[in-house]
Design a protein around this motif. Sequence first.
Motif, PDB file in Angstrom:
ATOM      1  N   LEU A 175      50.500  44.685  42.986  1.00 37.94           N
ATOM      2  CA  LEU A 175      49.262  43.926  42.801  1.00 37.94           C
ATOM      3  C   LEU A 175      49.255  43.196  41.458  1.00 37.94           C
ATOM      4  CD1 LEU A 175      46.515  46.369  44.100  1.00 37.94           C
ATOM      5  CD2 LEU A 175      47.237  44.216  45.142  1.00 37.94           C
ATOM      6  N   ASP A 176      49.964  43.730  40.469  1.00 38.28           N
ATOM      7  CA  ASP A 176      49.977  43.086  39.157  1.00 38.28           C
ATOM      8  C   ASP A 176      51.033  41.982  39.045  1.00 38.28           C
ATOM      9  OD1 ASP A 176      52.172  44.783  39.053  1.00 38.28           O
ATOM     10  OD2 ASP A 176      51.364  46.034  37.437  1.00 38.28           O
ATOM     11  N   ASN A 177      51.709  41.677  40.146  1.00 42.51           N
ATOM     12  CA  ASN A 177      52.589  40.525  40.200  1.00 42.51           C
ATOM     13  C   ASN A 177      51.729  39.272  40.053  1.00 42.51           C
ATOM     14  OD1 ASN A 177      53.442  38.264  42.216  1.00 42.51           O
ATOM     15  ND2 ASN A 177      55.365  39.288  41.701  1.00 42.51           N
ATOM     16  N   ARG A 178      52.193  38.295  39.303  1.00 46.56           N
ATOM     17  CA  ARG A 178      51.395  37.094  39.015  1.00 46.56           C
ATOM     18  C   ARG A 178      50.883  36.421  40.299  1.00 46.56           C
ATOM     19  NH1 ARG A 178      53.349  33.268  34.630  1.00 46.56           N
ATOM     20  NH2 ARG A 178      51.283  32.883  33.858  1.00 46.56           N
ATOM     21  N   TYR A 179      51.743  36.290  41.304  1.00 42.35           N
ATOM     22  CA  TYR A 179      51.337  35.648  42.550  1.00 42.35           C
ATOM     23  C   TYR A 179      50.195  36.419  43.208  1.00 42.35           C
ATOM     24  CZ  TYR A 179      51.404  33.891  47.328  1.00 42.35           C
ATOM     25  OH  TYR A 179      51.026  33.362  48.532  1.00 42.35           O
ATOM     26  N   TRP A 180      50.366  37.733  43.388  1.00 40.66           N
ATOM     27  CA  TRP A 180      49.351  38.528  44.077  1.00 40.66           C
ATOM     28  C   TRP A 180      48.072  38.653  43.262  1.00 40.66           C
ATOM     29  CZ3 TRP A 180      50.069  38.282  48.871  1.00 40.66           C
ATOM     30  CH2 TRP A 180      51.350  38.313  49.411  1.00 40.66           C
ATOM     31  N   GLN A 181      48.187  38.679  41.936  1.00 40.27           N
ATOM     32  CA  GLN A 181      46.982  38.699  41.089  1.00 40.27           C
ATOM     33  C   GLN A 181      46.128  37.472  41.347  1.00 40.27           C
ATOM     34  OE1 GLN A 181      48.507  38.947  37.071  1.00 40.27           O
ATOM     35  NE2 GLN A 181      47.716  41.019  36.855  1.00 40.27           N
ATOM     36  N   GLN A 182      46.775  36.322  41.453  1.00 34.67           N
ATOM     37  CA  GLN A 182      46.043  35.068  41.658  1.00 34.67           C
ATOM     38  C   GLN A 182      45.456  34.965  43.060  1.00 34.67           C
ATOM     39  OE1 GLN A 182      49.000  32.121  40.734  1.00 34.67           O
ATOM     40  NE2 GLN A 182      48.667  32.292  38.532  1.00 34.67           N
ATOM     41  N   LYS A 183      46.078  35.586  44.029  1.00 39.62           N
ATOM     42  CA  LYS A 183      45.652  35.479  45.429  1.00 39.62           C
ATOM     43  C   LYS A 183      44.716  36.608  45.864  1.00 39.62           C
ATOM     44  CE  LYS A 183      48.338  31.930  46.048  1.00 39.62           C
ATOM     45  NZ  LYS A 183      47.798  30.587  46.178  1.00 39.62           N
ATOM     46  N   TYR A 184      44.577  37.651  45.034  1.00 44.17           N
ATOM     47  CA  TYR A 184      43.754  38.800  45.407  1.00 44.17           C
ATOM     48  C   TYR A 184      42.345  38.354  45.780  1.00 44.17           C
ATOM     49  CZ  TYR A 184      41.173  43.163  45.149  1.00 44.17           C
ATOM     50  OH  TYR A 184      40.357  44.232  45.451  1.00 44.17           O
ATOM     51  N   TRP A 185      41.824  38.927  46.880  1.00 39.35           N
ATOM     52  CA  TRP A 185      40.499  38.567  47.380  1.00 39.35           C
ATOM     53  C   TRP A 185      39.571  39.773  47.375  1.00 39.35           C
ATOM     54  CZ3 TRP A 185      39.632  38.057  53.287  1.00 39.35           C
ATOM     55  CH2 TRP A 185      38.301  37.683  53.547  1.00 39.35           C
ATOM     56  N   GLN A 186      39.955  40.851  48.058  1.00 37.78           N
ATOM     57  CA  GLN A 186      39.103  42.018  48.156  1.00 37.78           C
ATOM     58  C   GLN A 186      39.899  43.232  48.632  1.00 37.78           C
ATOM     59  OE1 GLN A 186      36.276  42.407  51.417  1.00 37.78           O
ATOM     60  NE2 GLN A 186      37.158  40.601  52.418  1.00 37.78           N
ATOM     61  N   SER A 187      39.272  44.393  48.528  1.00 37.84           N
ATOM     62  CA  SER A 187      39.835  45.644  49.043  1.00 37.84           C
ATOM     63  C   SER A 187      38.792  46.300  49.934  1.00 37.84           C
ATOM     64  CB  SER A 187      40.198  46.594  47.906  1.00 37.84           C
ATOM     65  OG  SER A 187      41.117  45.981  47.032  1.00 37.84           O
ATOM     66  N   ARG A 188      39.266  47.014  50.959  1.00 41.75           N
ATOM     67  CA  ARG A 188      38.370  47.684  51.902  1.00 41.75           C
ATOM     68  C   ARG A 188      38.838  49.115  52.107  1.00 41.75           C
ATOM     69  NH1 ARG A 188      34.220  44.058  52.836  1.00 41.75           N
ATOM     70  NH2 ARG A 188      33.603  45.414  54.536  1.00 41.75           N
ATOM     71  N   ARG A 189      37.887  50.026  52.181  1.00 39.01           N
ATOM     72  CA  ARG A 189      38.183  51.414  52.502  1.00 39.01           C
ATOM     73  C   ARG A 189      37.693  51.690  53.914  1.00 39.01           C
ATOM     74  NH1 ARG A 189      37.035  54.782  47.887  1.00 39.01           N
ATOM     75  NH2 ARG A 189      39.059  53.902  47.343  1.00 39.01           N
ATOM     76  N   ILE A 190      38.609  52.141  54.749  1.00 37.95           N
ATOM     77  CA  ILE A 190      38.282  52.436  56.137  1.00 37.95           C
ATOM     78  C   ILE A 190      38.151  53.941  56.283  1.00 37.95           C
ATOM     79  CG2 ILE A 190      39.070  52.267  58.527  1.00 37.95           C
ATOM     80  CD1 ILE A 190      40.622  49.761  57.627  1.00 37.95           C
ATOM     81  N   SER A 191      37.042  54.365  56.800  1.00 36.72           N
ATOM     82  CA  SER A 191      36.790  55.790  56.968  1.00 36.72           C
ATOM     83  C   SER A 191      36.778  56.150  58.440  1.00 36.72           C
ATOM     84  CB  SER A 191      35.416  56.150  56.383  1.00 36.72           C
ATOM     85  OG  SER A 191      35.372  55.773  55.034  1.00 36.72           O
ATOM     86  N   PRO A 192      37.628  57.074  58.848  1.00 44.08           N
ATOM     87  CA  PRO A 192      37.596  57.504  60.239  1.00 44.08           C
ATOM     88  C   PRO A 192      36.315  58.261  60.525  1.00 44.08           C
ATOM     89  CG  PRO A 192      39.091  58.872  58.982  1.00 44.08           C
ATOM     90  CD  PRO A 192      38.607  57.796  58.059  1.00 44.08           C
ATOM     91  N   GLN A 193      35.831  58.137  61.730  1.00 46.26           N
ATOM     92  CA  GLN A 193      34.589  58.839  62.114  1.00 46.26           C
ATOM     93  C   GLN A 193      34.910  60.040  62.938  1.00 46.26           C
ATOM     94  OE1 GLN A 193      31.598  57.878  60.886  1.00 46.26           O
ATOM     95  NE2 GLN A 193      32.797  56.424  59.735  1.00 46.26           N
TER      96      GLN A 193
END
Length: 163
Positions: free
Chosen positions: A145-163
Amino acid sequence: MRLFFLALVLILSGCSSSPSSVATTNAKSDSVAPLPVPSSQLEAKLMNFYLQWQGTRYRLGGMSQHGVDCSGLVVLAYRDMLALQLPRTTEEQAQLGKKISKVNLRTGDLVLFKTGWSTRHVGIYLSDSRFLHASTSQGVMISRLDNRYWQQKYWQSRRISPQ
């Protein structure tokens, strides 16, 4: 003319090219329960999954060892390791679970990127700023994630919880 429109749709949709064919496992809830597998065990499972898929070439809409796209890889990983059915497209996966900050990432969380005007990319967070994904240029791989390309393109993170 049909071929032109099909090509245009595929280009504009990036990793989220295939239609949704599976339902979520009620993952749109606001609950953020821990995954049923401890983080270290989940990372070990993800690494084993990675070793099976490492280097598999990128193929838009693919979901096999002959080629896989980013959202397809996420669907397969969650299905095989956690018995969860996720929607097929990056766009739909970006709506799952609960949005979380980058600093609160845990193993198994989805990391999403805006890689173009209308294209999105998804991967699965491992630990230590590393994530598993299907790269269009290098196939299934682990990136930082700290790669320059991915840092610039990062949008969001999601946590998926099983029910």
